[in-house]
Scaffold this active site. Structure first.
Site, PDB file in Angstrom:
ATOM      1  N   SER A   1       0.991  -1.196   0.068  1.00  0.00           N
ATOM      2  CA  SER A   1       0.071  -0.092  -0.027  1.00  0.00           C
ATOM      3  C   SER A   1       0.858   1.288  -0.080  1.00  0.00           C
ATOM      4  O   SER A   1       0.496   2.231   0.834  1.00  0.00           O
ATOM      5  CB  SER A   1      -0.966  -0.019   1.162  1.00  0.00           C
TER       6      SER A   1
ATOM      7  N   ALA B   1       2.429   4.501  -2.858  1.00  0.00           N
ATOM      8  CA  ALA B   1       1.814   4.887  -4.051  1.00  0.00           C
ATOM      9  C   ALA B   1       1.222   4.276  -5.153  1.00  0.00           C
ATOM     10  O   ALA B   1      -0.014   4.235  -5.318  1.00  0.00           O
ATOM     11  CB  ALA B   1       2.756   6.081  -4.672  1.00  0.00           C
TER      12      ALA B   1
ATOM     13  N   GLN C   1      10.834  12.378   0.435  1.00  0.00           N
ATOM     14  CA  GLN C   1      11.191  13.741   0.805  1.00  0.00           C
ATOM     15  C   GLN C   1      10.891  15.019  -0.415  1.00  0.00           C
ATOM     16  O   GLN C   1      10.086  15.695  -0.451  1.00  0.00           O
ATOM     17  CB  GLN C   1      12.450  14.148   1.504  1.00  0.00           C
ATOM     18  N   GLY C   2      11.827  14.526  -1.339  1.00  0.00           N
ATOM     19  CA  GLY C   2      12.208  15.556  -2.311  1.00  0.00           C
ATOM     20  C   GLY C   2      10.985  15.886  -3.119  1.00  0.00           C
ATOM     21  O   GLY C   2      10.498  17.295  -3.394  1.00  0.00           O
TER      22      GLY C   2
ATOM     23  N   GLU D   1      16.759  18.785  -8.429  1.00  0.00           N
ATOM     24  CA  GLU D   1      17.264  17.689  -7.836  1.00  0.00           C
ATOM     25  C   GLU D   1      18.872  17.421  -8.954  1.00  0.00           C
ATOM     26  O   GLU D   1      18.472  17.753  -9.933  1.00  0.00           O
ATOM     27  CB  GLU D   1      16.734  16.560  -7.412  1.00  0.00           C
TER      28      GLU D   1
ATOM     29  N   ASP E   1      10.230  -8.431  -0.735  1.00  0.00           N
ATOM     30  CA  ASP E   1       9.284  -9.549  -0.987  1.00  0.00           C
ATOM     31  C   ASP E   1       8.442  -9.858  -1.932  1.00  0.00           C
ATOM     32  O   ASP E   1       8.535 -11.177  -2.447  1.00  0.00           O
ATOM     33  CB  ASP E   1       8.085  -9.471   0.068  1.00  0.00           C
TER      34      ASP E   1
ATOM     35  N   HIS F   1      21.946   6.443  -1.976  1.00  0.00           N
ATOM     36  CA  HIS F   1      21.873   7.883  -1.862  1.00  0.00           C
ATOM     37  C   HIS F   1      23.008   8.432  -1.459  1.00  0.00           C
ATOM     38  O   HIS F   1      23.247   8.088  -0.366  1.00  0.00           O
ATOM     39  CB  HIS F   1      20.401   8.401  -1.235  1.00  0.00           C
TER      40      HIS F   1
ATOM     41  N   ARG G   1      23.038  10.793  -9.124  1.00  0.00           N
ATOM     42  CA  ARG G   1      23.672  10.129  -7.868  1.00  0.00           C
ATOM     43  C   ARG G   1      24.793   9.139  -7.757  1.00  0.00           C
ATOM     44  O   ARG G   1      25.345   9.095  -7.017  1.00  0.00           O
ATOM     45  CB  ARG G   1      22.269   9.467  -7.428  1.00  0.00           C
TER      46      ARG G   1
ATOM     47  N   HIS H   1      19.391   2.789  -1.440  1.00  0.00           N
ATOM     48  CA  HIS H   1      18.216   3.581  -1.542  1.00  0.00           C
ATOM     49  C   HIS H   1      17.029   3.332  -2.332  1.00  0.00           C
ATOM     50  O   HIS H   1      15.779   3.221  -1.985  1.00  0.00           O
ATOM     51  CB  HIS H   1      18.566   5.288  -2.105  1.00  0.00           C
TER      52      HIS H   1
ATOM     53  N   GLU I   1       8.176   0.189  -7.288  1.00  0.00           N
ATOM     54  CA  GLU I   1       9.739  -0.126  -7.300  1.00  0.00           C
ATOM     55  C   GLU I   1      10.022  -1.516  -7.282  1.00  0.00           C
ATOM     56  O   GLU I   1      10.955  -1.916  -7.864  1.00  0.00           O
ATOM     57  CB  GLU I   1      10.254   0.553  -5.920  1.00  0.00           C
TER      58      GLU I   1
ATOM     59  N   ARG J   1      18.690   5.665 -11.623  1.00  0.00           N
ATOM     60  CA  ARG J   1      17.530   6.431 -11.781  1.00  0.00           C
ATOM     61  C   ARG J   1      17.575   8.168 -11.515  1.00  0.00           C
ATOM     62  O   ARG J   1      18.371   8.544 -10.538  1.00  0.00           O
ATOM     63  CB  ARG J   1      16.576   5.944 -10.583  1.00  0.00           C
TER      64      ARG J   1
ATOM     65  N   LEU K   1       8.283   8.160  -7.771  1.00  0.00           N
ATOM     66  CA  LEU K   1       6.914   8.264  -7.225  1.00  0.00           C
ATOM     67  C   LEU K   1       6.158   8.512  -8.664  1.00  0.00           C
ATOM     68  O   LEU K   1       5.103   7.738  -8.834  1.00  0.00           O
ATOM     69  CB  LEU K   1       6.804   9.520  -6.624  1.00  0.00           C
TER      70      LEU K   1
HETATM   71  P1  FAD Z   1       6.386   1.307  -1.179  1.00  0.00           P
HETATM   72  O1  FAD Z   1       5.933   2.815  -1.101  1.00  0.00           O
HETATM   73  O2  FAD Z   1       7.768   0.837  -0.673  1.00  0.00           O
HETATM   74  O3  FAD Z   1       5.039   0.309  -0.905  1.00  0.00           O
HETATM   75  C1  FAD Z   1       5.264  -1.238  -0.421  1.00  0.00           C
HETATM   76  C2  FAD Z   1       4.368  -1.457   0.330  1.00  0.00           C
HETATM   77  O4  FAD Z   1       4.190  -3.125   0.350  1.00  0.00           O
HETATM   78  C3  FAD Z   1       4.618  -1.393   1.816  1.00  0.00           C
HETATM   79  O5  FAD Z   1       3.502  -0.611   2.309  1.00  0.00           O
HETATM   80  C4  FAD Z   1       5.088  -2.657   2.554  1.00  0.00           C
HETATM   81  O6  FAD Z   1       4.655  -2.541   3.780  1.00  0.00           O
HETATM   82  C5  FAD Z   1       4.367  -3.720   1.459  1.00  0.00           C
HETATM   83  N1  FAD Z   1       4.730  -4.739   1.645  1.00  0.00           N
HETATM   84  C6  FAD Z   1       6.155  -5.390   1.334  1.00  0.00           C
HETATM   85  N2  FAD Z   1       6.035  -6.736   1.326  1.00  0.00           N
HETATM   86  C7  FAD Z   1       4.745  -6.989   1.781  1.00  0.00           C
HETATM   87  C8  FAD Z   1       4.244  -8.362   2.029  1.00  0.00           C
HETATM   88  N3  FAD Z   1       5.158  -9.522   2.101  1.00  0.00           N
HETATM   89  N4  FAD Z   1       3.094  -8.412   2.196  1.00  0.00           N
HETATM   90  C9  FAD Z   1       2.323  -7.390   2.587  1.00  0.00           C
HETATM   91  N5  FAD Z   1       2.844  -5.941   2.360  1.00  0.00           N
HETATM   92  C10 FAD Z   1       3.962  -5.973   1.892  1.00  0.00           C
HETATM   93  N6  FAD Z   1      11.124   8.689  -5.081  1.00  0.00           N
HETATM   94  C11 FAD Z   1      10.764   9.887  -5.670  1.00  0.00           C
HETATM   95  O7  FAD Z   1       9.983   9.928  -6.689  1.00  0.00           O
HETATM   96  N7  FAD Z   1      10.843  11.202  -5.017  1.00  0.00           N
HETATM   97  C12 FAD Z   1      11.186  11.197  -3.614  1.00  0.00           C
HETATM   98  O8  FAD Z   1      11.371  12.241  -3.126  1.00  0.00           O
HETATM   99  C13 FAD Z   1      11.825  10.110  -2.990  1.00  0.00           C
HETATM  100  N8  FAD Z   1      12.437  10.110  -1.750  1.00  0.00           N
HETATM  101  C14 FAD Z   1      12.714   8.995  -1.186  1.00  0.00           C
HETATM  102  C15 FAD Z   1      13.082   8.978   0.420  1.00  0.00           C
HETATM  103  C16 FAD Z   1      13.133   7.918   1.190  1.00  0.00           C
HETATM  104  C17 FAD Z   1      13.850   7.966   2.360  1.00  0.00           C
HETATM  105  C18 FAD Z   1      13.178   6.726   0.421  1.00  0.00           C
HETATM  106  C19 FAD Z   1      13.436   5.345   1.021  1.00  0.00           C
HETATM  107  C20 FAD Z   1      12.561   6.773  -1.005  1.00  0.00           C
HETATM  108  C21 FAD Z   1      12.482   7.751  -1.646  1.00  0.00           C
HETATM  109  N9  FAD Z   1      12.131   7.735  -3.286  1.00  0.00           N
HETATM  110  C22 FAD Z   1      11.585   8.848  -3.652  1.00  0.00           C
HETATM  111  C23 FAD Z   1      11.488   6.463  -3.767  1.00  0.00           C
HETATM  112  C24 FAD Z   1      10.230   6.238  -3.620  1.00  0.00           C
HETATM  113  O9  FAD Z   1       9.605   6.536  -2.496  1.00  0.00           O
HETATM  114  C25 FAD Z   1       9.846   4.727  -3.778  1.00  0.00           C
HETATM  115  O10 FAD Z   1      10.343   4.213  -4.805  1.00  0.00           O
HETATM  116  C26 FAD Z   1       8.338   4.588  -4.043  1.00  0.00           C
HETATM  117  O11 FAD Z   1       7.508   5.243  -2.931  1.00  0.00           O
HETATM  118  C27 FAD Z   1       7.757   3.153  -3.842  1.00  0.00           C
HETATM  119  O12 FAD Z   1       6.584   3.180  -3.899  1.00  0.00           O
HETATM  120  P2  FAD Z   1       5.849   1.566  -4.056  1.00  0.00           P
HETATM  121  O13 FAD Z   1       4.420   1.885  -4.253  1.00  0.00           O
HETATM  122  O14 FAD Z   1       6.211   0.776  -5.226  1.00  0.00           O
HETATM  123  O15 FAD Z   1       6.268   0.856  -2.888  1.00  0.00           O
HETATM  124  C1  SIN Z   2      15.357  12.998  -1.975  1.00  0.00           C
HETATM  125  O1  SIN Z   2      14.471  13.466  -1.741  1.00  0.00           O
HETATM  126  O2  SIN Z   2      16.575  13.234  -1.997  1.00  0.00           O
HETATM  127  C2  SIN Z   2      15.049  11.591  -2.787  1.00  0.00           C
HETATM  128  C3  SIN Z   2      14.459  11.439  -4.051  1.00  0.00           C
HETATM  129  C4  SIN Z   2      14.332  10.509  -4.791  1.00  0.00           C
HETATM  130  O3  SIN Z   2      15.051   9.380  -4.318  1.00  0.00           O
HETATM  131  O4  SIN Z   2      13.895  10.470  -5.814  1.00  0.00           O
END
Ligand code: FAD
Ligand code: SIN
Length: 530
Positions: free
Chosen positions: A16, A18, A50-51, A116, A218, A239, A285, A346, A370, A381, A387
């Site tokens: 759950s 984005a 954050q960004g 960035e 996972d 990062h 990066r 990261h 991701e 990337r 996002l």
């Molecule tokens: P996630 O948001 O990671 O969600 C995955 C979900 O799956 C989680 O809720 C987790 O609990 C659940 N899950 C995992 N395994 C299981 C399982 N076995 N059973 C049930 N649930 C499970 N990207 C940008 O574009 N801009 C930014 O500014 C940026 N800043 C970042 C800053 C930080 C600190 C980090 C860590 C990442 C950042 N990124 C950024 C990268 C970006 O946030 C992620 O790549 C993106 O949010 C991934 O989204 P997602 O929906 O694929 O997975």
């Molecule tokens: C950051 O805010 O530096 C993270 C941005 C990203 O990972 O895309």
């Protein structure tokens, strides 16, 4: 152990962040949806972002320029058709988020855009320094209100159920649902017409990471076991600026700080990144992280420093209030002192091989966000493109599924077989193996690699995986056991992928092959061929 009756949903969404939340919202008008998270719904990489989110929202910018920056960062490995599809959707996705109520920062001209590394323009929409949290909260509020959506928190997906695993050879391998670990320790069998993995990244494979605890790869491991190919897993993005502090090891200092004018300095106050690349702190990066790693090793230092003082008080407290507050609580004052930083794992640029709608080689199984590898990021990337990719994939995936008719599940699923489980004696092996995997990956498969380091890592992973195999089916299933097995699969696949790349490109740097080869090729691993 108690077993629950098999539950059926049209769409089972695992994860759950984005990607999962937007897919749930869109699919809920077309069928019954279950969305699950192994922790609370706020536990995800998304909530930590954050960004901001990249997208062309300014007349001075253009899609072509955003595409060119993405391709340049990707070091020759981006799939340009996918880049065009996803980048062209940027402004539409940002508009949709605004319409849903996301409070992005704005000024008298419209959205406030930050900058960035690797971006030639200001094009990153943000909400101060907690963009991911506000996007996550906005999407979650819509999901929680929808009557067709069942939200299951603290449910951990154990494995996918496939026709091949059930021994039903009726044509293509099909995904039929998944087994979930209930918070009370019992197992739920979910049958689903379509299953979407949106499980995020795998930063926890490394000792030092910006990722929250949930990022154990996972979905990548489950998809691999179900028969999906994985692509480009050697490209783990480090990062450049994570806080160097024992009690806040995963705290990120956003790249937007450098975008707004913060400097990277060494122990002597020297802006050393210019010694490595003329773009300095705003180089992509991979370049900046390697420069920091090299400089730390050259001078035998444990960290370098991010100096945000050039930004001044108004920008620091206005644009970056949360980072400022968190640092203050840890005893650092951004307004008056440089902050110690190190690079940390990261973002995983590789993942399950999919198209831009998340389609995999297993029927009825989609992977988005991701966990997927579409070819958008290539070998590195571009900041804030992730996002964007999550949301665009969620849109494309739901459109593809809405076009298909939901077939009702015709196969009898087996419930989980836990005969043979022995009462728990001790779980020290789980902790031991967990720590070993992460140390091995950090020491041998980090920013700089070599044939010898990769060979050592592979030997250790072979032993660890063998040990896990001896106890996985004997102990009562638990979240940490599930995560450990998945971590070991992703670590192993990462090492194998790194061994296959005999060149240095983007995030993969090998001292044995320091040059980039003339032809760019994806690294694809296929389960039946290993
Ligand atoms: P996630 O948001 O990671 O969600 C995955 C979900 O799956 C989680 O809720 C987790 O609990 C659940 N899950 C995992 N395994 C299981 C399982 N076995 N059973 C049930 N649930 C499970 N990207 C940008 O574009 N801009 C930014 O500014 C940026 N800043 C970042 C800053 C930080 C600190 C980090 C860590 C990442 C950042 N990124 C950024 C990268 C970006 O946030 C992620 O790549 C993106 O949010 C991934 O989204 P997602 O929906 O694929 O997975
Ligand atoms: C950051 O805010 O530096 C993270 C941005 C990203 O990972 O895309």
């Amino acid at each position: 152990m108690a077993h629950h009756p098999i539950q059926h949903y049209d769409y089972l969404i695992i994860g759950s962040g984005a990607a999962g939340l937007l897919a749930a919202k869109r699919l809920a008008d077309h069928g019954k949806v279950a969305i699950i998270n192994k922790g609370d719904f706020s536990e995800s990489n998304t909530y930590q972002a954050q960004g901001g989110i990249a997208g062309v929202s300014d007349d001075a910018d253009s899609i072509e320029s955003h595409i060119a920056d993405t391709v340049a960062a990707g070091a020759g490995l981006c799939h340009e058709d996918v880049v065009r599809e996803i980048i062209s959707s940027g402004s539409r996705m940002i508009k949709e988020l605004l319409e849903l109520g996301t409070p992005f920062d704005s000024n008298e001209k419209g959205l406030h855009l930050t900058r960035e590394g690797g971006h030639s323009q200001r094009r990153v929409a943000h909400a101060k320094d907690e963009t991911g949290k506000v996007i996550g909260e906005t999407l979650l509020s819509h999901v929680q209100q929808h009557k067709n959506i069942t939200c299951l928190k603290r449910h951990t997906a154990i494995d996918l159920i496939t026709s091949r695993r059930l021994g039903r050879h009726d044509g293509n391998n099909r995904c039929l649902g998944a087994y979930l670990l209930n918070p009370d320790g019992s197992i739920i069998t979910i049958s689903a017409s379509h299953t979407i993995l949106a499980t995020g990244g795998s930063g926890k494979v490394y000792m030092y990471t910006s990722n929250p605890h949930a990022a154990t790869g996972d979905g990548i491991a489950m998809a691999w076991r179900a028969g999906c190919a994985v692509m480009n897993l050697e490209f783990m993005q480090f990062h450049p600026t994570c806080l160097y502090h024992a009690s806040a090891p995963t705290m990120l200092l956003t790249e937007a700080l450098r975008g707004e004018g913060a400097h990277l300095i060494d122990h002597q106050g020297h802006r050393f990144v210019f010694d490595y690349d003329s773009r300095g702190e705003l180089a992509p990066r991979d370049v900046v992280a390697r420069a920091i790693d090299h400089h730390m090793k050259k001078y035998g230092r444990d960290c370098m420093f991010l100096d945000a003082r050039p930004l001044g008080e108004e920008i620091i407290t206005g644009h970056f209030p949360n980072i400022h507050k968190r640092l203050s609580k840890l005893g650092f004052d951004m307004l008056s002192q440089p902050i110690p930083i190190v690079p940390a794992a990261h973002y995983i640029c590789g993942g399950v091989q999919t198209d831009s709608s998340g389609k995999t080689s297993v029927d009825n199984l989609y992977v988005i966000g991701e966990s997927a590898c579409t070819g958008l990021h290539g070998a590195n990337r571009l900041a804030s493109n992730s996002l964007l990719e999550c949301l665009v994939m969620a849109e494309f995936c739901s459109n593809a599924l809405i076009r298909q008719e939901n077939q009702t599940q015709s196969m009898n699923l087996q419930t989980w077989d836990d005969s043979g489980i022995v009462p728990e004696s001790e779980r020290i092996q789980i902790k031991q193996n967990w720590d070993e995997i992460r140390a091995t990956m950090s020491n041998y498969v980090g920013i700089v690699r070599s044939n010898e380091r990769l060979r050592r890592a592979r030997r250790r992973l072979d032993v660890i995986r063998e040990e896990i195999a001896t106890y996985y089916w004997k102990y009562p299933i638990s979240r940490d056991l599930i995560e450990l097995r998945n971590l070991s699969v992703v670590a192993d696949l990462t090492i194998r992928s790194a061994q296959l790349r005999r060149e240095s490109r983007g995030l993969h740097y090998s001292t044995d092959y320091p040059e980039k080869s003339d032809t760019a090729q994806d690294t694809i691993l296929i389960p039946d061929q290993l």
